[in-house]
Scaffold this motif. Structure first.
Motif, PDB file in Angstrom:
ATOM      1  N   HIS A   1      37.318  19.928  64.424  1.00 62.33           N
ATOM      2  CA  HIS A   1      37.710  19.265  63.177  1.00 62.33           C
ATOM      3  C   HIS A   1      38.077  20.339  62.157  1.00 62.33           C
ATOM      4  CE1 HIS A   1      35.818  15.857  65.189  1.00 62.33           C
ATOM      5  NE2 HIS A   1      36.641  15.133  64.442  1.00 62.33           N
ATOM      6  N   ILE A   2      39.348  20.489  61.919  1.00 65.38           N
ATOM      7  CA  ILE A   2      39.878  21.565  61.091  1.00 65.38           C
ATOM      8  C   ILE A   2      39.319  21.534  59.669  1.00 65.38           C
ATOM      9  CG2 ILE A   2      42.015  22.575  60.161  1.00 65.38           C
ATOM     10  CD1 ILE A   2      41.602  22.885  63.242  1.00 65.38           C
ATOM     11  N   ARG A   3      39.056  20.365  59.156  1.00 66.47           N
ATOM     12  CA  ARG A   3      38.498  20.286  57.789  1.00 66.47           C
ATOM     13  C   ARG A   3      37.154  21.000  57.674  1.00 66.47           C
ATOM     14  NH1 ARG A   3      40.406  15.093  54.614  1.00 66.47           N
ATOM     15  NH2 ARG A   3      42.236  14.531  55.815  1.00 66.47           N
TER      16      ARG A   3
ATOM     17  N   GLU B   1      46.555  19.854  52.081  1.00 62.57           N
ATOM     18  CA  GLU B   1      47.034  18.533  52.509  1.00 62.57           C
ATOM     19  C   GLU B   1      46.831  18.431  54.013  1.00 62.57           C
ATOM     20  OE1 GLU B   1      51.072  17.895  51.219  1.00 62.57           O
ATOM     21  OE2 GLU B   1      50.565  18.220  49.123  1.00 62.57           O
ATOM     22  N   TYR B   2      46.680  17.190  54.471  1.00 63.35           N
ATOM     23  CA  TYR B   2      46.418  16.950  55.884  1.00 63.35           C
ATOM     24  C   TYR B   2      47.349  15.854  56.398  1.00 63.35           C
ATOM     25  CZ  TYR B   2      42.154  19.305  54.377  1.00 63.35           C
ATOM     26  OH  TYR B   2      41.276  20.192  53.821  1.00 63.35           O
ATOM     27  N   ARG B   3      47.809  16.024  57.652  1.00 65.31           N
ATOM     28  CA  ARG B   3      48.635  15.007  58.303  1.00 65.31           C
ATOM     29  C   ARG B   3      48.088  14.751  59.705  1.00 65.31           C
ATOM     30  NH1 ARG B   3      52.636  18.562  56.289  1.00 65.31           N
ATOM     31  NH2 ARG B   3      53.281  19.174  58.369  1.00 65.31           N
ATOM     32  N   GLY B   4      47.898  13.493  60.003  1.00 66.30           N
ATOM     33  CA  GLY B   4      47.402  13.135  61.328  1.00 66.30           C
ATOM     34  C   GLY B   4      45.908  12.891  61.320  1.00 66.30           C
ATOM     35  N   THR B   5      45.357  12.823  62.530  1.00 67.93           N
ATOM     36  CA  THR B   5      43.926  12.565  62.707  1.00 67.93           C
ATOM     37  C   THR B   5      43.233  13.865  63.055  1.00 67.93           C
ATOM     38  OG1 THR B   5      44.443  10.345  63.518  1.00 67.93           O
ATOM     39  CG2 THR B   5      42.245  11.200  63.993  1.00 67.93           C
ATOM     40  N   ASP B   6      42.322  14.283  62.181  1.00 66.99           N
ATOM     41  CA  ASP B   6      41.603  15.533  62.402  1.00 66.99           C
ATOM     42  C   ASP B   6      40.862  15.489  63.732  1.00 66.99           C
ATOM     43  OD1 ASP B   6      40.560  18.047  62.017  1.00 66.99           O
ATOM     44  OD2 ASP B   6      39.360  17.521  60.260  1.00 66.99           O
ATOM     45  N   GLY B   7      40.863  16.617  64.429  1.00 66.54           N
ATOM     46  CA  GLY B   7      40.178  16.701  65.709  1.00 66.54           C
ATOM     47  C   GLY B   7      41.031  16.247  66.879  1.00 66.54           C
ATOM     48  N   THR B   8      42.339  15.988  66.629  1.00 71.92           N
ATOM     49  CA  THR B   8      43.238  15.562  67.710  1.00 71.92           C
ATOM     50  C   THR B   8      44.490  16.450  67.701  1.00 71.92           C
ATOM     51  OG1 THR B   8      44.439  13.941  66.367  1.00 71.92           O
ATOM     52  CG2 THR B   8      42.470  13.159  67.531  1.00 71.92           C
ATOM     53  N   VAL B   9      45.125  16.538  68.864  1.00 73.61           N
ATOM     54  CA  VAL B   9      46.354  17.316  68.995  1.00 73.61           C
ATOM     55  C   VAL B   9      47.402  16.757  68.032  1.00 73.61           C
ATOM     56  CG1 VAL B   9      48.248  17.927  70.564  1.00 73.61           C
ATOM     57  CG2 VAL B   9      45.878  17.980  71.374  1.00 73.61           C
TER      58      VAL B   9
END
Length: 180
Positions: free
Chosen positions: A50-52, A70-78
């Motif tokens: 989980h990048i956050r 800023e974040y795009r997509g679902t954290d912890g997934t490709v």
């Protein structure tokens, strides 16, 4: 005038010599550091992927806690993308990272795309290995390229040592967080 010409020629010779040396210096390097965490592999890997969570241990994130993210997509997934932009002059600059691959409980690969102060792309990885039920070895690595003539900076600064120390700091903070 004669002394001025000698000074100009000496400076030109030094510049040419440095450029020739730069042709033979390393243009890439790989850095990897490791630690052992007193936790099972699954919660350790879940924390890492989980990048956050990097806001809690990544030394570059901790350098400017107020940087714009800023974040795009679902954290912890490709495919998840995290962007950052620091306003601090000596902060981590501007860039983004994307999760490129995940091998559950084993390996996370991200692509770091730096935009400022220098544009570059570097793969980075985390590798986890269960040593025993409650011990997990974590390796954090990055591959860096410095094209000619930027590789000349390596004459004045040991990037592998400097970046290695930052990875060690991050791993120590990760260990501290996970062993609480």
């Amino acid at each position: 005038m004669h002394i001025f010409l000698q000074i100009v020629l000496a400076i030109a010779a030094i510049i040419v010599l440095l450029l020739i040396i730069g042709l033979f210096l390393k243009k890439s390097f790989s850095i990897e550091r490791e630690t052992t965490i007193n936790q099972p592999v699954q919660p350790v890997f879940n924390y890492i992927k989980h990048i956050r969570n990097q806001d809690e241990y990544n030394p570059w994130s901790l350098m400017d806690p107020g940087m714009k993210k800023e974040y795009r997509g679902t954290d912890g997934t490709v495919g998840f993308i995290s962007t950052w932009e620091s306003s601090k002059p000596k902060g981590p600059g501007k860039g983004e990272q994307e999760i490129k691959s995940i091998e559950e409980n084993k390996k996370l690969v991200v692509e770091l795309r730096f935009l400022k102060p220098f544009a570059s792309v570097s793969p980075a990885w985390f590798i986890t290995d269960s040593i025993s039920g409650n011990l997990t070895q974590v390796k954090w690595g990055i591959f860096c390229e410095m094209k000619f003539p930027m590789n000349l900076m390596g004459l004045f600064m040991n990037f592998e040592q400097v970046m290695g120390k930052e990875l060690e700091k991050g791993l120590a903070k990760m260990k501290e967080n996970l062993e609480k």
